[in-house]
Write a protein that holds these residues in place. Structure first.
Motif, PDB file in Angstrom:
ATOM      1  N   TYR A  23      38.535  41.090  34.708  1.00 31.69           N
ATOM      2  CA  TYR A  23      37.077  41.256  34.670  1.00 31.69           C
ATOM      3  C   TYR A  23      36.896  42.541  33.567  1.00 31.69           C
ATOM      4  O   TYR A  23      35.976  42.752  32.886  1.00 31.69           O
ATOM      5  N   PHE A  66      40.313  52.665  38.927  1.00 25.98           N
ATOM      6  CA  PHE A  66      41.162  52.224  40.013  1.00 25.98           C
ATOM      7  C   PHE A  66      40.701  50.658  39.971  1.00 25.98           C
ATOM      8  O   PHE A  66      39.689  50.053  39.746  1.00 25.98           O
ATOM      9  N   ILE A  67      42.075  49.890  40.262  1.00 22.42           N
ATOM     10  CA  ILE A  67      41.881  48.696  40.660  1.00 22.42           C
ATOM     11  C   ILE A  67      41.339  48.497  41.833  1.00 22.42           C
ATOM     12  O   ILE A  67      41.933  48.994  42.813  1.00 22.42           O
ATOM     13  N   ASN A  68      40.076  47.815  42.306  1.00 19.39           N
ATOM     14  CA  ASN A  68      39.603  47.804  43.438  1.00 19.39           C
ATOM     15  C   ASN A  68      40.491  47.236  44.469  1.00 19.39           C
ATOM     16  O   ASN A  68      41.047  46.191  44.304  1.00 19.39           O
ATOM     17  N   SER A  69      40.658  48.291  45.525  1.00 18.43           N
ATOM     18  CA  SER A  69      41.755  47.524  46.449  1.00 18.43           C
ATOM     19  C   SER A  69      41.120  47.463  47.908  1.00 18.43           C
ATOM     20  O   SER A  69      41.603  47.027  48.862  1.00 18.43           O
ATOM     21  N   CYS A  70      39.622  47.253  47.775  1.00 21.42           N
ATOM     22  CA  CYS A  70      39.251  46.962  48.970  1.00 21.42           C
ATOM     23  C   CYS A  70      39.131  45.362  49.357  1.00 21.42           C
ATOM     24  O   CYS A  70      38.632  44.830  48.545  1.00 21.42           O
ATOM     25  N   GLU A  98      42.312  39.218  38.845  1.00 17.89           N
ATOM     26  CA  GLU A  98      40.806  39.097  38.458  1.00 17.89           C
ATOM     27  C   GLU A  98      40.010  40.187  38.117  1.00 17.89           C
ATOM     28  O   GLU A  98      39.371  40.191  37.094  1.00 17.89           O
ATOM     29  N   HIS A  99      40.319  40.920  39.151  1.00 17.89           N
ATOM     30  CA  HIS A  99      39.612  42.544  38.789  1.00 17.89           C
ATOM     31  C   HIS A  99      39.948  43.002  37.379  1.00 17.89           C
ATOM     32  O   HIS A  99      39.304  43.368  36.694  1.00 17.89           O
ATOM     33  N   ARG A 108      35.643  42.698  51.266  1.00 17.25           N
ATOM     34  CA  ARG A 108      34.474  42.128  50.589  1.00 17.25           C
ATOM     35  C   ARG A 108      34.579  40.846  50.539  1.00 17.25           C
ATOM     36  O   ARG A 108      35.477  40.202  50.391  1.00 17.25           O
TER      37      ARG A 108
END
Lengths: 337, 337
Positions: A118, A99-103, A114-115, A106
DNA sequence: ACAAATTGCTTAATCGTTTTCGTGTTTTAA
DNA sequence: TTAAAACACGAAAACGATTAAGCAATTTGT
C-alpha cells in the motif's frame, strides 16, 4: 499548494520544461533553468512526492518492522540503537523511514505485506519480531527487497550479530578469570538463543568444563523477575556456580538483585555477566561484564545492504553479514584462585 | 501491480464502480460489490496510497521530529517511550509514522518544513529538539497541524509534563525525609530546565530552605561525566548537601559513581534523586528516588490531539495539556534525623 | 396509472508529475 | 551553400485513484 503548473504559467513555458529544469535535465537551456528555479523558489514551490511516486513507482521510503511481543522495539535499548543507526544511514542516502503498522487490533487492518505494498516501500527491514508469524513469512517471501536483522531466511540478506563468537569470547574471558563453575540463564527459544546456547556448550566442552544441567536455565529476555527467580534457584544449589551469565544486560539486574538480597557481594561472592552492552552497563557500579554489540554497524550494514538491493537488484548478492561484538571486561566478574 | 483497472476489466464494470465498491459506497449494488471484492482478492489487488493521496490530498501519515544534539531521540529512553506510545495511538487510528529527515549533511537536503510538505504529512509532532533552530520555528509557524511535546509555542497545542509539580513533589518528598541541605544539578538551559529550576527555588522558599548558590549547578542532560564532576565539587564544599537532585536518572549515575568513588554510601552518607523514571531506575540497587514521567500518556495525548487537529480543524482548540508525573520513592533518599 | 424518487452504474475530469517523441531553430561540418 | 548534428522546448499520454454529474431502469407514492 503551488505546483509545476503554476510555475509554468509564470515562466511562460510548458510543464514538461519545468519538470526537466527542476530535475536538471540537460536539454533545457541554462538560463531557462535558472529562471525556473528562481520562480519556483519565489512561489514557494513544493514537489509532491505522491505524484512523483505515482509516475516513477519509487517512494524513497523504507518500511521498518520492529515489534516485540509486549514492547515495541522502540523501547528496546538494543534495537533502538540499531534502528537509530539504520535511520541515519538511510537518511544520508535519501531514504525516509516509515514504520510498518504493527497494530493488530484494527478491524480493517492490513497484513505487513499489504501495508508495505500500500505504501509502496522500496524496501523493508525486519528485526526483533516473532519470525514464526505467518505475516512475517509472507512479507519475507514477497518480491519486496528485504533485509532481516538477527534472523536468517532462505534467499534473503541478513545482518546478524555473531552470537557464537560472542558467547565463546565471554566464556573464555570468564574462564581466564579463573571460573570453572559457570551457569547460563539463556533467553527464550529463538534462533539467537539457539546459537548462543550451542556456542556455550561447545565452548565449555572445548575448555573441558563440566556443566551440570542445573546450571543451564531459561528466562525471557529483558525480564528481571524471572532472572531473579532463576538466580535464587542457582544460589540454592548444593554446588552453586561462581559466575552466572544472563540473557542480556537488563535481565542481569534481576539476578544482581537476587544476589544482593542474599547478602552476597558482586563480584566477590558471585560474578555476573550480561549481553548487549547497553549504556547503563558502563555506568553501573560494578560495571557490568558483557558483550558489547556493535549496534551502529548492525544498523548501518542493514541500511547499506537494503539500499543496494533496491538500487542494484541484479548485481547485489544475497548474503549474511556477520557483525562481531566485543567483550567489555567491566568489574562484575571477579578474578579468582 | 494489479490496479482497479484490472479488476474493472475482469468484472466488466467501470473503474469508478470498482472504486466505489471497494470503498463501500452505497450507490453500488450489494452483489456487484461482493463480486468486485472477490475478484480484488483473487487478483491480489493492492491499493496505491500514492494515487489516493494525489487525489484526496490526505496521506494518513504523520511526521515525527525527534532529534537530539548528538543522539537521536530514539536512543533517548524518555523519548523512545513517548514515541512508542505516540506510534501505537496513531496506528490504532489509521495513521502511519514517518521520521522527518534530520540528516543535515546532505547537499540537496530539504528543511523540515520542505520535507514535511514534500511528503504531505497530515500533521507533525515535534519533541526533543533544539527549539531555537530556525528550521523548527519555520515548521511550527507553517500551516501544517503541529503538536509539540515539552515546549510551548504561540498558537500551537502542546503536551507538557508538569515539571513544576514534578520538582515540587520531589523536593517535598526529600524535605519530608528530613533533608534540609538539598543541592540541585539542573540540565542545560531550556524551557523544561527553566520551569524545573524556578519550581525548585519556589518550593525551597515555601519550605523555608536557604539554598546556597553553590548548591545549584548545571550539567548537560544524560551526561554522566559532567554530573560526576559537579558532584565532586558539591562533596568538596565545606558544608556539603545531604541530598543531590540530578537532571535525570541517567546522569544521576554519574553522581552515584562520584559518591562511591569517595567511599561514601548511598543513601546513608549522601542521598540522590533523579528525574524521568527510566526502567533501570527500578531495577538498580538502591532503587532510584525519582519522578516517573507518564510517557505513555504523553505520547497518547500528543497523538490524539494531533489527529483531532487534523480531522476537526474547526472545532479543535489549541491547548496545553499538562501531564503529571509521580514520585517514585525508591531507596536512594535516606530518612534522616 | 403516472410522476417522482430511488437504484445502480458510467463518463469524464482531475490530482501533479515524468517521459517519449516530435518539431523548429541554430550551429557545425564538408 | 547545404546537409547533418545539436540544442531547446512542447504536446500528450500515462501513473492509479476519486468524485461530481448524468442517465437508464426500476421502485415508490398517490
Amino acid at each position: 499548494m503551488v505546483s509545476m503548473k503554476d510555475i509554468s504559467a509564470v515562466c511562460g513555458v510548458s510543464i514538461a520544461t519545468v519538470s526537466k529544469a527542476l530535475n536538471d535535465h540537460r536539454d533545457i537551456g541554462e538560463e531557462t533553468k535558472e529562471h525556473i528555479r528562481q520562480v519556483a523558489k519565489e512561489l514557494g514551490y513544493s514537489p509532491n512526492s505522491a505524484a512523483k511516486t505515482l509516475k516513477t513507482n519509487r517512494t524513497y521510503s523504507l518500511g521498518v518492522l520492529f515489534v516485540d511481543d509486549e514492547q515495541s522495539g522502540l523501547t528496546h535499548d538494543y534495537f533502538a540503537h540499531v534502528l537509530d543507526s539504520f535511520k541515519r544511514t538511510a537518511e544520508e542516502r535519501g531514504y525516509d523511514i516509515t514504520f510498518i503498522n504493527s497494530c493488530k487490533t484494527r478491524p480493517q487492518r492490513m497484513s505487513y505485506l499489504e501495508h508495505s505494498r500500500y505504501r509502496r516501500f522500496d524496501g523493508v527491514v525486519i528485526a526483533c519480531v516473532d519470525f514464526e508469524d505467518p505475516e512475517v513469512e509472507e512479507l519475507v517471501r514477497s518480491n519486496i527487497p528485504v533485509v532481516t536483522i538477527d534472523h536468517l531466511f532462505n534467499n534473503r540478506s541478513t545482518i546478524v550479530s555473531d552470537n557464537v563468537k560472542g558467547i565463546s569470547d565471554l566464556v573464555h574471558y570468564i574462564y581466564e578469570m579463573g571460573h570453572r563453575k559457570i551457569a547460563y540463564i539463556h533467553g527464550a527459544d529463538s534462533a539467537v538463543t539457539q546459537s548462543r546456547l550451542s556456542s556455550f556448550y561447545r565452548t565449555c566442552e572445548e575448555l573441558g568444563l563440566e556443566i551440570p544441567s542445573d546450571y543451564v536455565r531459561e528466562a525471557p529476555y529483558r525480564n528481571t523477575k524471572d532472572t531473579y527467580a532463576e538466580t535464587v534457584k542457582l544460589l540454592d544449589l548444593k554446588d552453586p556456580p561462581t559466575c552466572i551469565i544472563y540473557p542480556d544486560d537488563f535481565s542481569c539486574f534481576g539476578g544482581i538483585n537476587a544476589i544482593y538480597a542474599r547478602g552476597l557481594k558482586i563480584p566477590d561472592d558471585v560474578s555476573v555477566a550480561g549481553y548487549d552492552g547497553i549504556r547503563i552497563a558502563r555506568h553501573y557500579r560494578p560495571q557490568l561484564t558483557t558483550i558489547v554489540q556493535d549496534t551502529k554497524r548492525l544498523g548501518r550494514e542493514a541500511a547499506i545492504k537494503l539500499i543496494d538491493l533496491i538500487e542494484n537488484p541484479k548485481t547485489t548478492l544475497t548474503e549474511q553479514i556477520v557483525v562481531t561484538g566485543e567483550v567489555f571486561p567491566g568489574e562484575s566478574v571477579a578474578k579468582i584462585n
